[in-house]
Write a protein that holds these residues in place. Structure first.
Motif, short mmCIF file in Angstrom:
data_model
loop_
_atom_site.label_atom_id
_atom_site.label_comp_id
_atom_site.label_asym_id
_atom_site.label_seq_id
_atom_site.Cartn_x
_atom_site.Cartn_y
_atom_site.Cartn_z
N ARG A 133 0.67 -5.71 -11.60
CA ARG A 133 -0.55 -5.00 -11.98
C ARG A 133 -1.82 -5.72 -11.53
N ARG B 29 0.83 -1.21 0.00
CA ARG B 29 0.00 0.00 0.00
C ARG B 29 0.87 1.26 0.00
N GLN C 135 3.88 1.63 -1.12
CA GLN C 135 4.52 1.82 -2.43
C GLN C 135 3.53 2.37 -3.45
N VAL C 136 2.32 1.84 -3.42
CA VAL C 136 1.31 2.27 -4.39
C VAL C 136 0.87 3.71 -4.13
N VAL D 148 0.87 3.09 -12.44
CA VAL D 148 1.06 3.02 -10.99
C VAL D 148 1.76 1.72 -10.61
N ALA D 149 1.31 0.60 -11.21
CA ALA D 149 1.91 -0.70 -10.90
C ALA D 149 3.40 -0.69 -11.25
N ALA E 119 5.32 1.61 -8.84
CA ALA E 119 5.37 1.08 -7.47
C ALA E 119 6.13 -0.26 -7.41
N TRP F 224 -7.29 -2.14 -5.82
CA TRP F 224 -7.74 -0.74 -5.97
C TRP F 224 -8.71 -0.56 -7.15
N VAL G 227 -2.64 -4.60 -8.12
CA VAL G 227 -3.22 -3.24 -8.07
C VAL G 227 -4.67 -3.27 -8.53
N LEU H 162 -7.65 4.23 -6.52
CA LEU H 162 -6.29 4.63 -6.13
C LEU H 162 -6.29 6.01 -5.49
#
Lengths: 210, 210
Positions: free
Chosen positions: B59, B27, B29-30, B51-52, B55, B66, B62, B72
């Motif tokens: 994927r 979390r 990192q994301v 984002v994946a 971070a 999220w 994520v 996100l």
């Protein structure tokens, strides 16, 4: 503001066009089309081609005169400022500010409105953001008379800064309805006006106040 | 707010996860990646895949946790609220409101910040808008103690509505810096705090005021 370069994005003096001619008619159609599309589909639904189709104006005309979506949005705002709006004169500072806030409350709380759509668009287009700032500055300048009348009546110190007082009166409406997105509270316009007027009477907006 | 369904968008009680485990690390990192991408490229640069990659998280993880960009953004805001922030205790209402406004001023005026990027994104994503409202409501609730202390000292009437006073103090900063987009004025935080405190002392935010 009636400008021959509506999308120029500067505030230099501009040449007034003949009103009522073909140019004015085309502008009115395009401005109306932009507003309708913005309300229906937001910024993402706004393209020069969609505006040309909706306005029944040749797309080449729209591209030449407004260039892009930013130019179109800026001209909608400049067209909105091209009116004779003046703040109400109720006889008291609190009354004038309440009347101003009531107008604003209607514009911000009656579902998705052109006002809210234009503000949302200002976060996407620098040209729309600049035009929106011009529009608001013009409105605050027109409202300075409210503060001048209050000072003349002795309600507030003569050195009261009009803009700071007007922003204090109106800002809670923008904050609650646009950013905090709270449910509209009919008591809000009056409460914000009353608080700003009370602060002004204590001299809180007097330019010399430290 | 530490929630096992960070993108659920509701405020129902949620199950607390173990902190410090793999889940918390992912979390963090994301959340960091969303903030960095939002600052660099805005909402349009924000995709689950980007984002994946940023971070360094798979994927699929994520997407599962999220779901989409709205989820996100909501979790970034919920993570931001998951802190121990409290308003300063300076000994006076005006001092406390000024300290609050100074923090806000820094967040809104120091160039493009995560705060301004998240507010802009709230006009694109209903989920981000709801999370932003939750974040602000939580902040205003934490600040209610400022008004309670002022009432206990006899600075303002006991029936002063905390939220109305706090919104009056802070709203001019959002209005000037985010919507009117005026150049930052270092006198603004203090002026807005002083005016709100002056209005409060007159009883303008007392719940019974008509």
């Amino acid at each position: 503001m009636d400008s021959s370069t509506p999308a120029s994005g500067n505030s230099a003096p501009t040449v007034r066009r003949r009103t009522g001619g073909r140019s004015a008619r085309v502008r009115a159609q395009v401005v109306e089309a932009v507003g309708a599309l913005l309300l229906e589909a937001g910024y993402d639904g706004l393209t020069v081609d969609a505006v040309a189709e909706r306005a029944d104006v040749h797309r080449t005309t729209v591209y030449r005169r407004w260039r892009d979506v930013g130019g179109l949005l800026a001209d909608v705002l400049d067209a909105a400022a091209d009116d004779t709006w003046q703040p109400a004169d109720t006889g008291t500072l609190e009354g004038d500010l309440t009347a101003l806030n009531q107008e604003l409350y209607e514009a911000l709380s009656s579902g998705p409105t052109l006002t809210t759509a234009l503000i949302a668009a200002s976060f996407r287009s620098a040209e729309a953001a600049a035009a929106l700032s011009r529009f608001w500055e013009d409105r605050y300048e027109r409202c300075a008379v409210v503060v001048a009348r209050a000072a003349a009546r002795g309600e507030v110190p003569a050195e009261t800064a009009p803009r700071a007082l007007l922003v204090a009166a109106t800002a809670p409406l923008y904050h609650e309805l646009l950013l905090l997105r709270t449910a509209p509270d009919p008591a809000l316009p009056d409460r914000a006006a009353r608080a700003a007027a009370a602060a002004a009477r204590t001299g809180a907006f007097a330019a010399a106040a430290g």
